[in-house]
Write a protein that holds these residues in place. Structure first.
Motif, PDB file in Angstrom:
ATOM      1  N   LEU A   1      32.294  36.166  22.867  1.00  0.00           N
ATOM      2  CA  LEU A   1      33.229  35.058  23.390  1.00  0.00           C
ATOM      3  C   LEU A   1      34.449  35.282  23.315  1.00  0.00           C
ATOM      4  CD1 LEU A   1      32.274  31.357  23.643  1.00  0.00           C
ATOM      5  CD2 LEU A   1      34.806  32.143  23.402  1.00  0.00           C
ATOM      6  N   GLN A   2      35.301  35.534  24.432  1.00  0.00           N
ATOM      7  CA  GLN A   2      36.374  35.698  24.457  1.00  0.00           C
ATOM      8  C   GLN A   2      37.297  34.615  25.555  1.00  0.00           C
ATOM      9  OE1 GLN A   2      37.850  39.710  25.527  1.00  0.00           O
ATOM     10  NE2 GLN A   2      37.025  40.382  23.483  1.00  0.00           N
ATOM     11  N   GLY A   3      37.884  33.546  25.051  1.00  0.00           N
ATOM     12  CA  GLY A   3      38.493  32.737  26.023  1.00  0.00           C
ATOM     13  C   GLY A   3      37.420  31.952  26.819  1.00  0.00           C
ATOM     14  N   ARG A   4      37.164  32.083  28.060  1.00  0.00           N
ATOM     15  CA  ARG A   4      36.357  31.375  29.163  1.00  0.00           C
ATOM     16  C   ARG A   4      35.297  32.450  29.415  1.00  0.00           C
ATOM     17  NH1 ARG A   4      38.590  28.202  33.697  1.00  0.00           N
ATOM     18  NH2 ARG A   4      39.859  30.140  34.031  1.00  0.00           N
ATOM     19  N   GLU A   5      35.062  33.520  28.886  1.00  0.00           N
ATOM     20  CA  GLU A   5      34.038  34.516  29.164  1.00  0.00           C
ATOM     21  C   GLU A   5      33.207  34.812  27.941  1.00  0.00           C
ATOM     22  OE1 GLU A   5      36.837  34.315  32.386  1.00  0.00           O
ATOM     23  OE2 GLU A   5      37.583  35.188  30.586  1.00  0.00           O
ATOM     24  N   ILE A   6      31.934  35.251  28.294  1.00  0.00           N
ATOM     25  CA  ILE A   6      31.094  35.565  27.463  1.00  0.00           C
ATOM     26  C   ILE A   6      30.741  37.003  27.745  1.00  0.00           C
ATOM     27  CG2 ILE A   6      29.067  35.270  26.178  1.00  0.00           C
ATOM     28  CD1 ILE A   6      29.366  32.244  26.359  1.00  0.00           C
ATOM     29  N   TYR A   7      30.605  37.988  26.860  1.00  0.00           N
ATOM     30  CA  TYR A   7      30.436  39.270  27.146  1.00  0.00           C
ATOM     31  C   TYR A   7      28.983  39.481  26.683  1.00  0.00           C
ATOM     32  CZ  TYR A   7      35.128  40.070  28.627  1.00  0.00           C
ATOM     33  OH  TYR A   7      36.374  39.825  28.979  1.00  0.00           O
ATOM     34  N   LEU A   8      28.050  39.873  27.277  1.00  0.00           N
ATOM     35  CA  LEU A   8      26.710  40.299  26.993  1.00  0.00           C
ATOM     36  C   LEU A   8      26.158  41.759  26.912  1.00  0.00           C
ATOM     37  CD1 LEU A   8      25.479  37.266  28.803  1.00  0.00           C
ATOM     38  CD2 LEU A   8      24.915  37.098  26.488  1.00  0.00           C
ATOM     39  N   HIS A   9      25.748  42.264  25.860  1.00  0.00           N
ATOM     40  CA  HIS A   9      25.182  43.457  25.787  1.00  0.00           C
ATOM     41  C   HIS A   9      23.612  43.154  25.742  1.00  0.00           C
ATOM     42  CE1 HIS A   9      23.778  47.202  23.528  1.00  0.00           C
ATOM     43  NE2 HIS A   9      23.749  47.493  24.807  1.00  0.00           N
ATOM     44  N   LEU A  10      22.977  43.577  26.867  1.00  0.00           N
ATOM     45  CA  LEU A  10      21.592  43.186  26.695  1.00  0.00           C
ATOM     46  C   LEU A  10      20.718  44.426  27.196  1.00  0.00           C
ATOM     47  CD1 LEU A  10      21.738  40.063  29.237  1.00  0.00           C
ATOM     48  CD2 LEU A  10      21.771  39.971  26.909  1.00  0.00           C
ATOM     49  N   PRO A  11      20.427  45.069  25.855  1.00  0.00           N
ATOM     50  CA  PRO A  11      19.524  46.247  25.940  1.00  0.00           C
ATOM     51  C   PRO A  11      18.234  46.256  26.754  1.00  0.00           C
ATOM     52  CG  PRO A  11      20.218  45.992  23.794  1.00  0.00           C
ATOM     53  CD  PRO A  11      20.625  44.879  24.669  1.00  0.00           C
ATOM     54  N   ASN A  12      17.484  44.925  26.773  1.00  0.00           N
ATOM     55  CA  ASN A  12      16.166  44.681  27.410  1.00  0.00           C
ATOM     56  C   ASN A  12      16.221  44.133  28.552  1.00  0.00           C
ATOM     57  OD1 ASN A  12      14.857  46.175  25.237  1.00  0.00           O
ATOM     58  ND2 ASN A  12      15.163  44.229  23.957  1.00  0.00           N
ATOM     59  N   GLY A  13      17.620  43.889  29.167  1.00  0.00           N
ATOM     60  CA  GLY A  13      17.746  43.245  30.352  1.00  0.00           C
ATOM     61  C   GLY A  13      18.106  41.682  30.255  1.00  0.00           C
TER      62      GLY A  13
ATOM     63  N   PRO B   1      26.966  50.094  32.312  1.00  0.00           N
ATOM     64  CA  PRO B   1      26.857  48.912  33.118  1.00  0.00           C
ATOM     65  C   PRO B   1      25.659  48.134  33.254  1.00  0.00           C
ATOM     66  CG  PRO B   1      27.907  50.691  34.315  1.00  0.00           C
ATOM     67  CD  PRO B   1      27.412  51.376  32.772  1.00  0.00           C
ATOM     68  N   GLU B   2      24.559  48.794  33.363  1.00  0.00           N
ATOM     69  CA  GLU B   2      23.164  48.014  33.681  1.00  0.00           C
ATOM     70  C   GLU B   2      22.769  47.241  32.559  1.00  0.00           C
ATOM     71  OE1 GLU B   2      22.223  52.437  32.344  1.00  0.00           O
ATOM     72  OE2 GLU B   2      23.654  51.535  33.922  1.00  0.00           O
ATOM     73  N   MET B   3      23.238  47.374  31.265  1.00  0.00           N
ATOM     74  CA  MET B   3      23.075  46.652  30.331  1.00  0.00           C
ATOM     75  C   MET B   3      24.289  45.474  29.880  1.00  0.00           C
ATOM     76  SD  MET B   3      21.875  49.392  27.484  1.00  0.00           S
ATOM     77  CE  MET B   3      20.432  50.554  27.698  1.00  0.00           C
ATOM     78  N   LEU B   4      25.119  45.248  30.718  1.00  0.00           N
ATOM     79  CA  LEU B   4      26.394  44.426  30.501  1.00  0.00           C
ATOM     80  C   LEU B   4      26.276  43.280  31.636  1.00  0.00           C
ATOM     81  CD1 LEU B   4      28.650  43.952  28.791  1.00  0.00           C
ATOM     82  CD2 LEU B   4      29.910  45.470  30.253  1.00  0.00           C
TER      83      LEU B   4
END
Length: 180
Positions: free
Chosen positions: A131-143, A99-102
């Motif tokens: 991007l799905q609909g009106r959401e963008i999911y981000l996986h950010l390994p470096n924050g 969760p801390e990378m999302l």
């Protein structure tokens, strides 16, 4: 018939000492606009409330205007229903990521498919997004602080307004919405 529960996500409130707004004042703005059971979560502009659909649809413009009038700065407001937030959590394509990378961007409007096609998946390696609909999911390994997948990037590329929350906040907001 029960009154629906909504979430208002205000962009840029109390971030880095800018656009300071007390949460009790924010609760008052929503209550005056016709919302009930208004509560906030943390100091970054997350407002949970109940209202009719008609009141909710007018809120982004009304809240933006009230804050501009009273505090002298303009912010954007993105709304979600409890059902929409639950669907966003359920549809997480990165469910195996810590969760801390999302993070999750909430878009104010549905982006045009032609604009979506011009998003650069390699803009900020090793960061990835879906991007799905009106959401963008981000996986950010470096924050979040190191990514080039910013509000400004998505706003300009998609011609809409977005605001981001970390995954733990998203989950807590969903939990709180079920209790209103």
């Amino acid at each position: 018939m029960s009154v629906p529960t909504y979430l208002a996500l205000l962009r840029g409130i109390n971030v880095g000492g800018k656009n300071c707004l007390a949460m009790r004042d924010l609760v008052g703005i929503f209550a005056k606009a016709g919302c009930t059971d208004v509560q906030t979560y943390i100091q970054s502009g997350n407002v949970l409330f109940r209202s009719t659909r008609t009141v909710a649809e007018s809120l982004p413009a009304r809240v933006t205007e009230q804050i501009a009038k009273r505090y002298g700065f303009r912010i954007s407001v993105v709304l979600r229903t409890a059902e929409q937030l639950a669907a966003a959590v359920r549809n997480n394509p990165f469910s195996s990521i810590p969760p801390e990378m999302l993070h999750l961007y909430f878009l104010a409007g549905q982006p045009d498919p032609l604009r979506v096609a011009h998003l650069d998946p390699d803009r900020s390696k090793p960061d990835t997004f879906v991007l799905q609909g009106r959401e963008i999911y981000l996986h950010l390994p470096n924050g979040m602080g190191r990514t080039k997948l910013t509000n400004a990037y998505f706003d300009s590329k998609l011609d809409t307004i977005c605001t981001v929350r970390n995954w733990r906040t998203v989950l807590k907001l969903l939990e709180l919405m079920s209790g209103i």
